[in-house]
Scaffold this motif. Sequence first.
Motif, mmCIF file in Angstrom:
data_model
loop_
_atom_site.group_PDB
_atom_site.id
_atom_site.type_symbol
_atom_site.label_atom_id
_atom_site.label_comp_id
_atom_site.label_asym_id
_atom_site.label_seq_id
_atom_site.Cartn_x
_atom_site.Cartn_y
_atom_site.Cartn_z
ATOM 1 N N SER A 65 0.817 -1.219 0.000
ATOM 2 C CA SER A 65 0.000 0.000 0.000
ATOM 3 C C SER A 65 0.853 1.274 0.000
ATOM 4 N N SER A 66 2.163 1.097 -0.224
ATOM 5 C CA SER A 66 3.074 2.242 -0.258
ATOM 6 C C SER A 66 3.385 2.639 -1.697
ATOM 7 N N ASN A 67 3.659 3.913 -1.895
ATOM 8 C CA ASN A 67 4.059 4.388 -3.226
ATOM 9 C C ASN A 67 5.557 4.207 -3.460
ATOM 10 N N PHE A 68 6.249 3.723 -2.424
ATOM 11 C CA PHE A 68 7.704 3.578 -2.518
ATOM 12 C C PHE A 68 8.057 2.104 -2.604
ATOM 13 N N ASN A 69 8.757 1.743 -3.637
ATOM 14 C CA ASN A 69 9.126 0.348 -3.835
ATOM 15 C C ASN A 69 10.467 0.086 -3.147
ATOM 16 N N ARG A 70 10.453 0.093 -1.818
ATOM 17 C CA ARG A 70 11.700 -0.068 -1.075
ATOM 18 C C ARG A 70 11.692 -1.346 -0.253
ATOM 19 N N ASP A 71 12.810 -2.072 -0.299
ATOM 20 C CA ASP A 71 12.956 -3.218 0.604
ATOM 21 C C ASP A 71 13.030 -2.676 2.023
ATOM 22 N N VAL A 72 12.447 -3.404 2.956
ATOM 23 C CA VAL A 72 12.414 -2.938 4.342
ATOM 24 C C VAL A 72 13.285 -3.840 5.216
ATOM 25 N N LYS A 73 14.265 -3.232 5.855
ATOM 26 C CA LYS A 73 15.153 -3.981 6.757
ATOM 27 C C LYS A 73 14.568 -3.953 8.163
ATOM 28 N N LEU A 74 14.477 -5.135 8.761
ATOM 29 C CA LEU A 74 13.904 -5.257 10.098
ATOM 30 C C LEU A 74 14.998 -5.307 11.154
ATOM 31 N N ILE A 75 14.934 -4.376 12.104
ATOM 32 C CA ILE A 75 15.810 -4.410 13.273
ATOM 33 C C ILE A 75 14.961 -4.885 14.448
ATOM 34 N N ALA A 76 15.309 -6.030 15.000
ATOM 35 C CA ALA A 76 14.572 -6.570 16.144
ATOM 36 C C ALA A 76 15.109 -5.921 17.420
ATOM 37 N N VAL A 77 14.246 -5.169 18.094
ATOM 38 C CA VAL A 77 14.695 -4.436 19.289
ATOM 39 C C VAL A 77 14.677 -5.393 20.481
ATOM 40 N N SER A 78 15.875 -5.786 20.881
ATOM 41 C CA SER A 78 16.025 -6.855 21.876
ATOM 42 C C SER A 78 16.301 -6.337 23.283
ATOM 43 N N LYS A 79 16.198 -5.032 23.486
ATOM 44 C CA LYS A 79 16.515 -4.477 24.810
ATOM 45 C C LYS A 79 15.637 -5.105 25.895
ATOM 46 N N THR A 80 16.245 -5.412 26.999
ATOM 47 C CA THR A 80 15.657 -6.058 28.197
ATOM 48 C C THR A 80 15.312 -7.541 27.986
ATOM 49 N N HIS A 81 15.520 -8.051 26.776
ATOM 50 C CA HIS A 81 15.191 -9.460 26.524
ATOM 51 C C HIS A 81 16.463 -10.315 26.537
ATOM 52 N N PRO A 82 16.337 -11.581 26.943
ATOM 53 C CA PRO A 82 17.531 -12.418 27.106
ATOM 54 C C PRO A 82 18.177 -12.836 25.789
ATOM 55 N N VAL A 83 19.463 -13.171 25.897
ATOM 56 C CA VAL A 83 20.251 -13.608 24.739
ATOM 57 C C VAL A 83 19.627 -14.831 24.079
ATOM 58 N N GLU A 84 19.010 -15.698 24.886
ATOM 59 C CA GLU A 84 18.391 -16.922 24.336
ATOM 60 C C GLU A 84 17.354 -16.580 23.265
ATOM 61 N N MET A 85 16.605 -15.499 23.481
ATOM 62 C CA MET A 85 15.596 -15.097 22.492
ATOM 63 C C MET A 85 16.254 -14.556 21.225
ATOM 64 N N ILE A 86 17.344 -13.830 21.407
ATOM 65 C CA ILE A 86 18.095 -13.325 20.240
ATOM 66 C C ILE A 86 18.596 -14.510 19.417
ATOM 67 N N ASN A 87 19.185 -15.487 20.101
ATOM 68 C CA ASN A 87 19.711 -16.671 19.397
ATOM 69 C C ASN A 87 18.604 -17.443 18.680
ATOM 70 N N GLU A 88 17.434 -17.479 19.301
ATOM 71 C CA GLU A 88 16.295 -18.170 18.694
ATOM 72 C C GLU A 88 15.857 -17.458 17.410
ATOM 73 N N PHE A 89 15.758 -16.127 17.473
ATOM 74 C CA PHE A 89 15.392 -15.358 16.279
ATOM 75 C C PHE A 89 16.480 -15.455 15.200
ATOM 76 N N HIS A 90 17.727 -15.527 15.646
ATOM 77 C CA HIS A 90 18.839 -15.670 14.691
ATOM 78 C C HIS A 90 18.697 -16.974 13.911
ATOM 79 N N LYS A 91 18.300 -18.037 14.603
ATOM 80 C CA LYS A 91 18.056 -19.338 13.941
ATOM 81 C C LYS A 91 16.942 -19.219 12.909
ATOM 82 N N LEU A 92 16.006 -18.297 13.173
ATOM 83 C CA LEU A 92 14.875 -18.094 12.251
ATOM 84 C C LEU A 92 15.228 -17.128 11.108
ATOM 85 N N GLY A 93 16.483 -16.696 11.087
ATOM 86 C CA GLY A 93 16.941 -15.882 9.958
ATOM 87 C C GLY A 93 17.116 -14.395 10.227
ATOM 88 N N LEU A 94 16.874 -13.946 11.462
ATOM 89 C CA LEU A 94 17.071 -12.524 11.787
ATOM 90 C C LEU A 94 18.532 -12.272 12.157
#
Length: 229
Positions: free
Chosen positions: A20-49
């Motif tokens: 629904s945007s007029n801009f054909n731009r790829d969007v880079k996702l930054i997962a904001v991991s503040k206050t969350h444990p490293v285990e969750m970061i590693n889990e998301f990393h396994k999922l490709g983040l």
Amino acid sequence: MDLKENLEKLYNEISEAKESSNFNRDVKLIAVSKTHPVEMINEFHKLGLNDFGENKVQELISKFDEVNGEINFHLIGNLQTNKVKYIYNKVKLIQSLDRIKLAKEIDKRAKADDISVDCLIQINIGEEESKSGILYEDTEKFIYELQEYESINVKGLMAIAPNTGDELLLRKLFEKMNKMFEKLSSNNFDRVEMKYLSMGMSNDFKLAIKEGSNMIRVGSKLFGNRNYN
């Protein structure tokens, strides 16, 4: 909590916003991991983040050596000059460059190591006293002043919109940011490339994408509510 489900749902919402945007731009996702444990970061990393945003230097450093694999950390919070020495050579992107004193310190540290540091200029788009960032109208002047610091590469702009349900206001502010981004895209400054327009968080990323954002910083939609204990 099903992290895979959260991520898939978010990807779907990003796709819808792009359509629904007029801009054909790829969007880079930054997962904001503040206050969350490293285990969750590693889990998301396994999922490709690969890209994760942290607000506090101390927390970023504590997680830096604990994560698995190649992970890019982004410093998205206010950076104090005396904390630069801890992270200048560890982060993919400092998203909160907003004053010459800070640029001077980053440049000094980077020069000593013969490296360059990639940064985004943070603009206080809502002119809120509680938020960091330069004033919108000072952007070009600030970039001109940054030319003196040869170890800093400006990779784009970043903004945190006001926390409001006023969609009209948000769209107007995001549109304004995109205008500056596009204007600077044809600049002739050294070491300045408008690669990223970082705007949009969990509550407003769809509007941001519609108005041209190509980098969003999302936390609670992925990790759930923050843990401040």
